[in-house]
Design a protein around this motif. Structure first.
Motif, PDB file in Angstrom:
ATOM      1  N   GLY A  49      -3.269  -5.142 -14.009  1.00 20.41           N
ATOM      2  CA  GLY A  49      -2.262  -6.468 -14.094  1.00 20.41           C
ATOM      3  C   GLY A  49      -1.043  -6.181 -14.301  1.00 20.41           C
ATOM      4  N   GLY A  50      -0.567  -5.281 -14.785  1.00 18.62           N
ATOM      5  CA  GLY A  50       0.773  -5.005 -15.461  1.00 18.62           C
ATOM      6  C   GLY A  50       1.726  -4.709 -14.296  1.00 18.62           C
ATOM      7  N   VAL A  51       3.016  -4.101 -14.746  1.00 16.52           N
ATOM      8  CA  VAL A  51       4.205  -3.821 -13.923  1.00 16.52           C
ATOM      9  C   VAL A  51       3.809  -2.799 -12.699  1.00 16.52           C
ATOM     10  N   VAL A  52       2.834  -1.960 -13.189  1.00 20.57           N
ATOM     11  CA  VAL A  52       2.623  -1.128 -12.079  1.00 20.57           C
ATOM     12  C   VAL A  52       1.991  -1.595 -10.705  1.00 20.57           C
ATOM     13  N   SER A  53       0.846  -2.683 -11.177  1.00 18.38           N
ATOM     14  CA  SER A  53      -0.010  -3.326 -10.296  1.00 18.38           C
ATOM     15  C   SER A  53       0.991  -4.089  -9.259  1.00 18.38           C
ATOM     16  N   ARG A  54       2.137  -4.641  -9.822  1.00 14.47           N
ATOM     17  CA  ARG A  54       2.883  -5.771  -9.198  1.00 14.47           C
ATOM     18  C   ARG A  54       3.680  -4.821  -8.316  1.00 14.47           C
ATOM     19  N   ALA A  55       4.296  -3.624  -8.830  1.00  8.48           N
ATOM     20  CA  ALA A  55       5.284  -2.784  -8.140  1.00  8.48           C
ATOM     21  C   ALA A  55       4.407  -2.160  -6.892  1.00  8.48           C
ATOM     22  N   THR A  56       3.218  -1.832  -7.149  1.00  5.34           N
ATOM     23  CA  THR A  56       2.262  -1.212  -6.053  1.00  5.34           C
ATOM     24  C   THR A  56       2.268  -2.142  -4.792  1.00  5.34           C
ATOM     25  N   MET A  57       1.996  -3.444  -5.060  1.00  2.15           N
ATOM     26  CA  MET A  57       1.896  -4.493  -4.007  1.00  2.15           C
ATOM     27  C   MET A  57       3.320  -4.962  -3.620  1.00  2.15           C
ATOM     28  N   VAL A  58       4.302  -4.365  -4.027  1.00  3.64           N
ATOM     29  CA  VAL A  58       5.623  -4.639  -3.490  1.00  3.64           C
ATOM     30  C   VAL A  58       5.774  -3.598  -2.511  1.00  3.64           C
ATOM     31  N   SER A  59       5.570  -2.654  -2.994  1.00  6.04           N
ATOM     32  CA  SER A  59       5.839  -1.287  -2.211  1.00  6.04           C
ATOM     33  C   SER A  59       4.882  -1.100  -0.771  1.00  6.04           C
ATOM     34  N   LEU A  60       3.578  -1.668  -1.116  1.00  4.92           N
ATOM     35  CA  LEU A  60       2.752  -2.002   0.225  1.00  4.92           C
ATOM     36  C   LEU A  60       3.270  -2.657   1.054  1.00  4.92           C
ATOM     37  N   GLY A  61       3.706  -3.808   0.507  1.00 10.44           N
ATOM     38  CA  GLY A  61       4.284  -5.075   1.471  1.00 10.44           C
ATOM     39  C   GLY A  61       5.490  -4.748   2.264  1.00 10.44           C
ATOM     40  N   ILE A  62       6.463  -3.784   1.438  1.00  9.23           N
ATOM     41  CA  ILE A  62       7.807  -3.385   2.144  1.00  9.23           C
ATOM     42  C   ILE A  62       7.286  -2.355   3.118  1.00  9.23           C
ATOM     43  N   THR A  63       6.590  -1.410   2.873  1.00  9.41           N
ATOM     44  CA  THR A  63       6.034  -0.277   3.753  1.00  9.41           C
ATOM     45  C   THR A  63       5.463  -0.882   5.027  1.00  9.41           C
ATOM     46  N   ALA A  94      14.583  -8.217   2.054  1.00  8.65           N
ATOM     47  CA  ALA A  94      15.165  -7.867   3.352  1.00  8.65           C
ATOM     48  C   ALA A  94      16.119  -6.783   3.132  1.00  8.65           C
ATOM     49  N   SER A  95      16.759  -6.650   1.915  1.00 12.57           N
ATOM     50  CA  SER A  95      17.856  -5.827   1.875  1.00 12.57           C
ATOM     51  C   SER A  95      17.336  -4.357   1.817  1.00 12.57           C
ATOM     52  N   LEU A  96      16.117  -4.039   1.701  1.00 11.43           N
ATOM     53  CA  LEU A  96      15.414  -2.804   1.718  1.00 11.43           C
ATOM     54  C   LEU A  96      14.814  -2.565   2.927  1.00 11.43           C
ATOM     55  N   PHE A 101       7.160   8.499   9.802  1.00 11.66           N
ATOM     56  CA  PHE A 101       8.294   8.666   9.452  1.00 11.66           C
ATOM     57  C   PHE A 101       8.821   7.738   8.698  1.00 11.66           C
ATOM     58  N   TYR A 102       8.674   6.497   9.176  1.00  9.38           N
ATOM     59  CA  TYR A 102       9.089   5.303   8.676  1.00  9.38           C
ATOM     60  C   TYR A 102       8.349   5.018   7.592  1.00  9.38           C
ATOM     61  N   ALA A 103       7.161   4.947   7.515  1.00  8.21           N
ATOM     62  CA  ALA A 103       6.099   4.601   6.522  1.00  8.21           C
ATOM     63  C   ALA A 103       6.799   5.524   5.152  1.00  8.21           C
ATOM     64  N   VAL A 104       6.758   6.894   5.398  1.00  5.52           N
ATOM     65  CA  VAL A 104       6.968   7.676   3.980  1.00  5.52           C
ATOM     66  C   VAL A 104       8.304   7.381   3.823  1.00  5.52           C
ATOM     67  N   GLY A 105       9.299   6.863   4.582  1.00  2.00           N
ATOM     68  CA  GLY A 105      10.815   6.561   4.092  1.00  2.00           C
ATOM     69  C   GLY A 105      10.722   5.415   3.288  1.00  2.00           C
ATOM     70  N   PRO A 164      -1.341   6.709  -0.833  1.00  2.00           N
ATOM     71  CA  PRO A 164      -1.347   6.125   0.481  1.00  2.00           C
ATOM     72  C   PRO A 164      -0.828   7.137   1.527  1.00  2.00           C
ATOM     73  N   ILE A 165       0.105   7.798   1.031  1.00  2.00           N
ATOM     74  CA  ILE A 165       0.609   9.041   2.085  1.00  2.00           C
ATOM     75  C   ILE A 165      -0.565  10.119   2.331  1.00  2.00           C
ATOM     76  N   LEU A 166      -1.272  10.493   1.301  1.00  2.00           N
ATOM     77  CA  LEU A 166      -2.337  11.437   1.652  1.00  2.00           C
ATOM     78  C   LEU A 166      -3.474  10.855   2.279  1.00  2.00           C
ATOM     79  N   CYS A 167      -3.710   9.608   2.405  1.00  2.00           N
ATOM     80  CA  CYS A 167      -4.659   8.948   3.262  1.00  2.00           C
ATOM     81  C   CYS A 167      -4.178   8.857   4.576  1.00  2.00           C
ATOM     82  N   VAL A 168      -3.012   8.609   4.686  1.00  2.00           N
ATOM     83  CA  VAL A 168      -2.263   8.180   6.127  1.00  2.00           C
ATOM     84  C   VAL A 168      -2.426   9.548   6.865  1.00  2.00           C
ATOM     85  N   PHE A 169      -1.515  10.502   6.203  1.00  2.00           N
ATOM     86  CA  PHE A 169      -1.298  11.653   6.990  1.00  2.00           C
ATOM     87  C   PHE A 169      -2.416  12.199   7.984  1.00  2.00           C
ATOM     88  N   PRO A 170      -3.675  12.528   7.041  1.00  2.00           N
ATOM     89  CA  PRO A 170      -4.634  13.336   8.159  1.00  2.00           C
ATOM     90  C   PRO A 170      -4.949  12.609   9.374  1.00  2.00           C
TER      91      PRO A 170
END
Length: 288
Positions: free
Chosen positions: A65-79, A139-141, A199-203, A265-271
């Motif tokens: 529940g710390g900063v990494v958990s929050r950052a992971t959810m942010v990255s998933l949402g942006i991706t 949105a700036s990202l 390509f977009y997801a990895v970026g 996430p990338i390792l799970c999607v790429f195959p």
């Protein structure tokens, strides 16, 4: 063709084994260190090749529940959101530019191609984002990198490679452009769309500089920025992490656990898109 000499075959096999070992060994060290106990990491000097006992203490710490958990959810949402919007915009523009009688199609295509040679500078881009009121906004990202010129050219080439007779048959049946795109072009372009989507997801997933530039609030940073903070400075974001996350595990195991979490996430999607990868890129490049 002549059958290769056994010595050549053996040399190729040895070379491939060496290359594979050079790739796999660092990955093994990262995963092993993240799964090692605190005492074992400290006693081995910070790196573990093969843990004597598996411990998930580092993963429990960063996912509590710390900063990494929050950052992971942010990255998933942006991706997820960024990839969906980028695919929507790229497919629309690629299909439109692939049609022969698009109004101002050639000037628009020329503008797209010019972006390969002349990229916008850092300061002008920041001023545009600031003038649009997107500072400290997710949105700036997404919006500044919504459409990638290379991906657009790949999809355009793929749409051009579809036989014109299929488009004409759809028009004879009374289908408009949107229905033709949905029922004709998209089902035949799954390989290219899968590649462009990857390509977009990895970026989006790996992007970190834009977040540092546009997000002043560190609590809104995505996972890659937090990973950079852990790996380069060996510490989490000050003021945004629990004492458990800062103290329970050794810094190295925490760092490696965050690295593994960023790769999963990338390792799970790429195959699932690997079989479309070569077909999609080569077809789009050849037809463009």
């Amino acid at each position: 063709m002549k059958k290769p000499h056994p010595a050549i075959v053996a040399l190729k096999g040895i070379s491939l084994l060496i290359i594979a070992a050079l790739i796999i060994f660092p990955f093994l060290v990262v995963v092993s260190t993240s799964l090692a106990s605190k005492e074992e990491v400290i006693s081995s000097g910070g790196w573990v090749v093969w843990p004597q006992s598996i411990s998930f203490e580092a993963y429990t710490t960063i996912l509590s529940g710390g900063v990494v958990s929050r950052a992971t959810m942010v990255s998933l949402g942006i991706t997820v959101i960024g990839t969906a919007l980028s695919l929507l915009a790229t497919i629309g523009m690629g299909y439109a530019l692939a049609r022969p009688h698009l109004f101002a199609g050639k000037p628009i295509l020329l503008m797209v191609l010019l972006t390969f040679l002349f990229t916008p500078g850092l300061i002008p881009t920041y001023l545009v984002v600031q003038s649009l009121g997107l500072i400290d906004n997710y949105a700036s990202l997404i919006l500044p990198v919504l459409v990638n010129a290379f991906n657009l050219i790949v999809l355009r080439g793929f749409f051009q490679g579809i036989p014109e007779e299929l488009y004409e048959a759809a028009r004879i049946d009374g289908a408009g452009e949107l229905r033709t795109l949905w029922n004709v072009a998209l089902p035949l372009s799954k390989a290219a769309i899968a590649v462009v989507g990857l390509f977009y997801a990895v970026g989006y997933w790996n992007s970190f500089f834009s977040a540092i530039l546009y997000l002043n609030d560190s609590t809104r940073w995505p996972l890659q920025v937090v990973l950079r903070q852990y790996v380069l400075e060996g510490s989490p974001l000050a003021g945004n992490v629990s004492s458990a996350e800062a103290m329970l595990s050794s810094p190295t195991s925490i760092q490696m656990a965050v690295v593994v979490l960023a790769m999963i996430p990338i390792l799970c999607v790429f195959p699932f898109v690997q079989r479309h990868f070569t077909q999609g890129v080569l077809t789009g490049a050849i037809k463009s």
